[in-house]
Design a protein around this motif. Structure first.
Motif, PDB file in Angstrom:
ATOM      1  N   CYS A   1      24.865 -32.047  49.563  1.00 25.88           N
ATOM      2  CA  CYS A   1      25.645 -31.788  48.355  1.00 25.88           C
ATOM      3  C   CYS A   1      26.317 -33.059  47.840  1.00 25.88           C
ATOM      4  N   GLN A   2      26.736 -33.935  48.748  1.00 25.43           N
ATOM      5  CA  GLN A   2      27.317 -35.212  48.325  1.00 25.43           C
ATOM      6  C   GLN A   2      26.281 -36.050  47.580  1.00 25.43           C
ATOM      7  N   VAL A   3      25.040 -36.036  48.057  1.00 30.67           N
ATOM      8  CA  VAL A   3      23.972 -36.779  47.375  1.00 30.67           C
ATOM      9  C   VAL A   3      23.796 -36.235  45.957  1.00 30.67           C
ATOM     10  N   PHE A   4      23.890 -34.921  45.794  1.00 28.61           N
ATOM     11  CA  PHE A   4      23.703 -34.295  44.481  1.00 28.61           C
ATOM     12  C   PHE A   4      24.950 -34.378  43.604  1.00 28.61           C
ATOM     13  N   GLY A   5      26.096 -34.661  44.226  1.00 32.33           N
ATOM     14  CA  GLY A   5      27.349 -34.671  43.478  1.00 32.33           C
ATOM     15  C   GLY A   5      27.841 -33.268  43.149  1.00 32.33           C
ATOM     16  N   VAL A   6      27.561 -32.309  44.048  1.00 29.47           N
ATOM     17  CA  VAL A   6      28.016 -30.935  43.834  1.00 29.47           C
ATOM     18  C   VAL A   6      28.919 -30.505  44.982  1.00 29.47           C
ATOM     19  N   ASN A   7      29.739 -29.525  44.729  1.00 29.12           N
ATOM     20  CA  ASN A   7      30.636 -28.982  45.732  1.00 29.12           C
ATOM     21  C   ASN A   7      29.848 -28.041  46.636  1.00 29.12           C
ATOM     22  N   PRO A   8      29.853 -28.269  47.953  1.00 28.59           N
ATOM     23  CA  PRO A   8      29.127 -27.378  48.855  1.00 28.59           C
ATOM     24  C   PRO A   8      29.601 -25.926  48.757  1.00 28.59           C
ATOM     25  N   GLY A   9      30.872 -25.744  48.439  1.00 29.83           N
ATOM     26  CA  GLY A   9      31.404 -24.391  48.275  1.00 29.83           C
ATOM     27  C   GLY A   9      30.708 -23.634  47.159  1.00 29.83           C
ATOM     28  N   ASP A  10      30.354 -24.359  46.096  1.00 32.20           N
ATOM     29  CA  ASP A  10      29.641 -23.719  44.988  1.00 32.20           C
ATOM     30  C   ASP A  10      28.265 -23.235  45.441  1.00 32.20           C
ATOM     31  N   ILE A  11      27.593 -24.035  46.244  1.00 35.47           N
ATOM     32  CA  ILE A  11      26.271 -23.648  46.756  1.00 35.47           C
ATOM     33  C   ILE A  11      26.403 -22.428  47.659  1.00 35.47           C
ATOM     34  N   VAL A  12      27.397 -22.438  48.549  1.00 34.26           N
ATOM     35  CA  VAL A  12      27.591 -21.310  49.464  1.00 34.26           C
ATOM     36  C   VAL A  12      27.956 -20.045  48.692  1.00 34.26           C
ATOM     37  N   THR A  13      28.798 -20.173  47.677  1.00 34.73           N
ATOM     38  CA  THR A  13      29.151 -19.010  46.850  1.00 34.73           C
ATOM     39  C   THR A  13      27.919 -18.437  46.173  1.00 34.73           C
ATOM     40  N   ARG A  14      27.100 -19.299  45.599  1.00 37.52           N
ATOM     41  CA  ARG A  14      25.874 -18.830  44.941  1.00 37.52           C
ATOM     42  C   ARG A  14      24.923 -18.194  45.945  1.00 37.52           C
ATOM     43  N   LEU A  15      24.844 -18.762  47.152  1.00 40.29           N
ATOM     44  CA  LEU A  15      24.019 -18.182  48.211  1.00 40.29           C
ATOM     45  C   LEU A  15      24.512 -16.789  48.564  1.00 40.29           C
ATOM     46  N   TYR A  16      25.804 -16.642  48.728  1.00 42.72           N
ATOM     47  CA  TYR A  16      26.405 -15.363  49.060  1.00 42.72           C
ATOM     48  C   TYR A  16      26.089 -14.322  47.975  1.00 42.72           C
ATOM     49  N   GLU A  17      26.292 -14.709  46.738  1.00 45.98           N
ATOM     50  CA  GLU A  17      26.033 -13.788  45.620  1.00 45.98           C
ATOM     51  C   GLU A  17      24.565 -13.408  45.530  1.00 45.98           C
TER      52      GLU A  17
END
Length: 83
Positions: free
Chosen positions: A61-77
């Motif tokens: 996520c750091q490489v992409f410049g995104v918040n890992p929490g956002d990815i986990v939230t989207r995964l959960y949803e």
């Protein structure tokens, strides 16, 4: 978590990482080089064939410049884990 749910979660996570990578304008080669891993290994993560640790997810996520929490939230949803 049963095996079927785990496979679905890794498939969805891989798709989310692929979307984030594409949005960042990066190739799998770019990401693999940044993480100092083989491109095939990173490709297996995106295809859901390889598991990814929390630490590695944060690095990706750091490489992409995104918040890992956002990815986990989207995964959960996307995984419909809510009962």
């Amino acid at each position: 978590m049963d095996t079927k749910k785990a496979k679905k979660a890794y498939d969805i996570l891989g798709a989310l990482l692929r979307q984030a990578r594409n949005s960042a304008g990066l190739t799998q080669d770019d990401v693999a080089a940044s993480l100092n891993v083989d491109r095939r290994h990173y490709g297996r993560i995106e295809s859901g064939q390889s598991k990814i640790s929390v630490v590695r997810l944060i690095e990706v996520c750091q490489v992409f410049g995104v918040n890992p929490g956002d990815i986990v939230t989207r995964l959960y949803e996307a995984s419909n884990y809510e009962n």
